[in-house]
Design a protein around this motif. Structure first.
Motif, short mmCIF file in Angstrom:
data_model
loop_
_atom_site.label_atom_id
_atom_site.label_comp_id
_atom_site.label_asym_id
_atom_site.label_seq_id
_atom_site.Cartn_x
_atom_site.Cartn_y
_atom_site.Cartn_z
N ALA A 1 0.84 -1.20 0.00
CA ALA A 1 0.00 0.00 0.00
C ALA A 1 0.87 1.25 0.00
O ALA A 1 0.61 2.21 -0.73
CB ALA A 1 -0.94 0.00 1.21
N TRP A 2 1.93 1.25 0.81
CA TRP A 2 2.82 2.41 0.88
C TRP A 2 3.52 2.64 -0.47
O TRP A 2 3.64 3.78 -0.92
CB TRP A 2 3.84 2.24 2.00
N LEU A 3 3.95 1.57 -1.11
CA LEU A 3 4.61 1.70 -2.41
C LEU A 3 3.67 2.29 -3.46
O LEU A 3 4.08 3.12 -4.27
CB LEU A 3 5.15 0.35 -2.89
N ARG A 4 2.41 1.89 -3.42
CA ARG A 4 1.43 2.47 -4.35
C ARG A 4 1.27 3.97 -4.09
O ARG A 4 1.22 4.77 -5.02
CB ARG A 4 0.08 1.76 -4.23
N GLU A 5 1.20 4.36 -2.82
CA GLU A 5 1.05 5.77 -2.46
C GLU A 5 2.25 6.61 -2.91
O GLU A 5 2.10 7.77 -3.26
CB GLU A 5 0.90 5.93 -0.95
N GLN A 6 3.43 6.01 -2.87
CA GLN A 6 4.66 6.75 -3.15
C GLN A 6 5.18 6.57 -4.58
O GLN A 6 6.27 7.02 -4.90
CB GLN A 6 5.76 6.30 -2.16
N ALA A 7 4.41 5.94 -5.44
CA ALA A 7 4.88 5.60 -6.79
C ALA A 7 5.43 6.81 -7.54
O ALA A 7 6.51 6.72 -8.16
CB ALA A 7 3.76 4.94 -7.59
N THR A 8 4.76 7.93 -7.49
CA THR A 8 5.22 9.12 -8.22
C THR A 8 6.53 9.65 -7.65
O THR A 8 7.44 10.01 -8.39
CB THR A 8 4.13 10.21 -8.19
N SER A 9 6.63 9.69 -6.33
CA SER A 9 7.86 10.18 -5.69
C SER A 9 9.03 9.23 -5.91
O SER A 9 10.18 9.66 -5.97
CB SER A 9 7.65 10.36 -4.19
N LEU A 10 8.75 7.94 -6.02
CA LEU A 10 9.81 6.95 -6.21
C LEU A 10 10.38 6.95 -7.63
O LEU A 10 11.56 6.63 -7.83
CB LEU A 10 9.27 5.54 -5.90
N ARG A 11 9.57 7.31 -8.60
CA ARG A 11 9.98 7.19 -10.01
C ARG A 11 11.32 7.86 -10.33
O ARG A 11 12.16 7.26 -10.98
CB ARG A 11 8.87 7.69 -10.93
N PRO A 12 11.59 9.10 -9.87
CA PRO A 12 12.87 9.71 -10.20
C PRO A 12 14.08 8.98 -9.61
O PRO A 12 15.19 9.09 -10.11
CB PRO A 12 12.77 11.12 -9.61
N TYR A 13 13.86 8.21 -8.55
CA TYR A 13 14.97 7.54 -7.86
C TYR A 13 15.09 6.06 -8.23
O TYR A 13 16.18 5.51 -8.19
CB TYR A 13 14.81 7.66 -6.34
N ALA A 14 13.98 5.43 -8.55
CA ALA A 14 13.99 3.99 -8.79
C ALA A 14 13.48 3.62 -10.17
O ALA A 14 13.42 2.44 -10.50
CB ALA A 14 13.16 3.29 -7.71
N GLY A 15 13.06 4.59 -10.96
CA GLY A 15 12.54 4.29 -12.28
C GLY A 15 11.13 3.74 -12.19
O GLY A 15 10.45 3.84 -11.17
N ASP A 16 10.71 3.14 -13.27
CA ASP A 16 9.37 2.55 -13.34
C ASP A 16 9.36 1.25 -12.55
O ASP A 16 10.12 0.33 -12.83
CB ASP A 16 9.02 2.30 -14.81
N LEU A 17 8.50 1.18 -11.55
CA LEU A 17 8.43 -0.02 -10.71
C LEU A 17 7.32 -0.96 -11.13
O LEU A 17 6.95 -1.86 -10.37
CB LEU A 17 8.27 0.38 -9.24
N LEU B 1 15.83 -4.24 -6.29
CA LEU B 1 17.11 -3.57 -6.02
C LEU B 1 17.00 -2.08 -6.29
O LEU B 1 17.49 -1.26 -5.52
CB LEU B 1 18.22 -4.16 -6.90
N ARG B 2 16.36 -1.72 -7.40
CA ARG B 2 16.20 -0.30 -7.75
C ARG B 2 15.40 0.43 -6.67
O ARG B 2 15.70 1.57 -6.34
CB ARG B 2 15.52 -0.14 -9.10
N LEU B 3 14.37 -0.23 -6.14
CA LEU B 3 13.53 0.39 -5.12
C LEU B 3 14.34 0.72 -3.87
O LEU B 3 14.33 1.86 -3.40
CB LEU B 3 12.37 -0.54 -4.75
N VAL B 4 15.03 -0.25 -3.30
CA VAL B 4 15.78 -0.03 -2.06
C VAL B 4 16.90 0.98 -2.30
O VAL B 4 17.12 1.90 -1.50
CB VAL B 4 16.31 -1.36 -1.49
N ALA B 5 17.61 0.85 -3.42
CA ALA B 5 18.69 1.79 -3.73
C ALA B 5 18.13 3.19 -3.94
O ALA B 5 18.73 4.19 -3.51
CB ALA B 5 19.45 1.32 -4.97
N GLY B 6 16.97 3.30 -4.59
CA GLY B 6 16.36 4.60 -4.81
C GLY B 6 15.94 5.27 -3.52
O GLY B 6 16.14 6.48 -3.34
N LEU B 7 15.36 4.50 -2.61
CA LEU B 7 15.00 5.05 -1.30
C LEU B 7 16.24 5.55 -0.57
O LEU B 7 16.23 6.62 0.04
CB LEU B 7 14.28 4.00 -0.46
N ALA B 8 17.31 4.76 -0.65
CA ALA B 8 18.56 5.16 0.01
C ALA B 8 19.12 6.43 -0.62
O ALA B 8 19.56 7.34 0.09
CB ALA B 8 19.58 4.02 -0.07
N ARG B 9 19.11 6.52 -1.95
CA ARG B 9 19.62 7.73 -2.62
C ARG B 9 18.80 8.96 -2.23
O ARG B 9 19.36 10.04 -1.99
CB ARG B 9 19.61 7.56 -4.13
#
Length: 200
Positions: free
Chosen positions: A33-49, A135-143
């Motif tokens: 649920a949290w990933l769905r809410e944050q999809a737009t914010s995550l895109r610049p850091y993790a790409g298309d999830l 991997l992209r998700l966790v690395a993107g959150l860290a970045r």
């Protein structure tokens, strides 16, 4: 964007409404649920999830471990003020938190990509050839967390100390003391009650 994503991750630990603390990432459904809410914010850091299949327990543990590092460094950043009460007894050492954040960010090699549409401000995104969305998700959150902690907004980071609140926030104006108006109202009511109880 980094500020929003870092605060959103830290904010998955919150007041539960009954005097306790809730963890939005306590189970796989909460993470999804949290990933769905944050999809737009995550895109610049993790790409298309979109390639990220349903979250599982392994991914949840990785994100929660990263959140622990972020909250540790948030607690460090608000010093000499006190950290959030939610997890102040279970934080990592700052060195461990930095190492965890840096390892996660380095797990996926990236290069910066500038986009500049007509009549718009330039934007920065990170591109990688790594196809593993997890991997992209966790690395993107860290970045995003690294970018926020190394940026100027870190100086305005505060822990909200309204009764029962456990959130961190970025102070937007000099007189701001709480993360949101409802916390300010709760703090004023608590002070009023204490004054009247002391006068009895």
């Amino acid at each position: 964007m980094a500020q929003h994503l870092a605060l959103a991750l830290a904010g998955t630990i919150r007041h539960d409404g009954d005097g306790g603390v809730a963890d939005d990432l306590d189970d796989v459904a909460g993470l999804s649920a949290w990933l769905r809410e944050q999809a737009t914010s995550l895109r610049p850091y993790a790409g298309d999830l979109d390639g990220l299949d349903a979250a599982d327990e392994s991914l949840r543990r990785d994100v929660v471990a990263l959140r622990r590092a972020v909250r540790t460094l948030f607690a460090e950043a608000v010093r000499p003020g006190p950290p959030s009460r939610a997890d102040s007894a279970s934080l990592l050492s700052p060195r461990e938190a930095v190492d965890r954040l840096n390892r996660a960010a380095a797990a996926v090699p990236v290069c910066p990509v500038l986009a500049w549409e007509p009549d718009a401000a330039p934007t920065l995104t990170w591109r990688t050839d790594v196809s593993d969305a997890r991997l992209r998700l966790v690395a993107g959150l860290a970045r995003a967390a690294v970018e926020f902690l190394a940026g100027p907004d870190r100086e305005r980071l505060r822990a909200c100390h309204a009764p029962r609140c456990v959130r961190y926030f970025v102070k937007e104006h000099p007189r701001q003391e709480w993360c949101k108006p409802s916390c300010g109202n709760r703090a004023r009511v608590a002070r009023h009650y204490q004054r009247h109880a002391a006068g009895r």
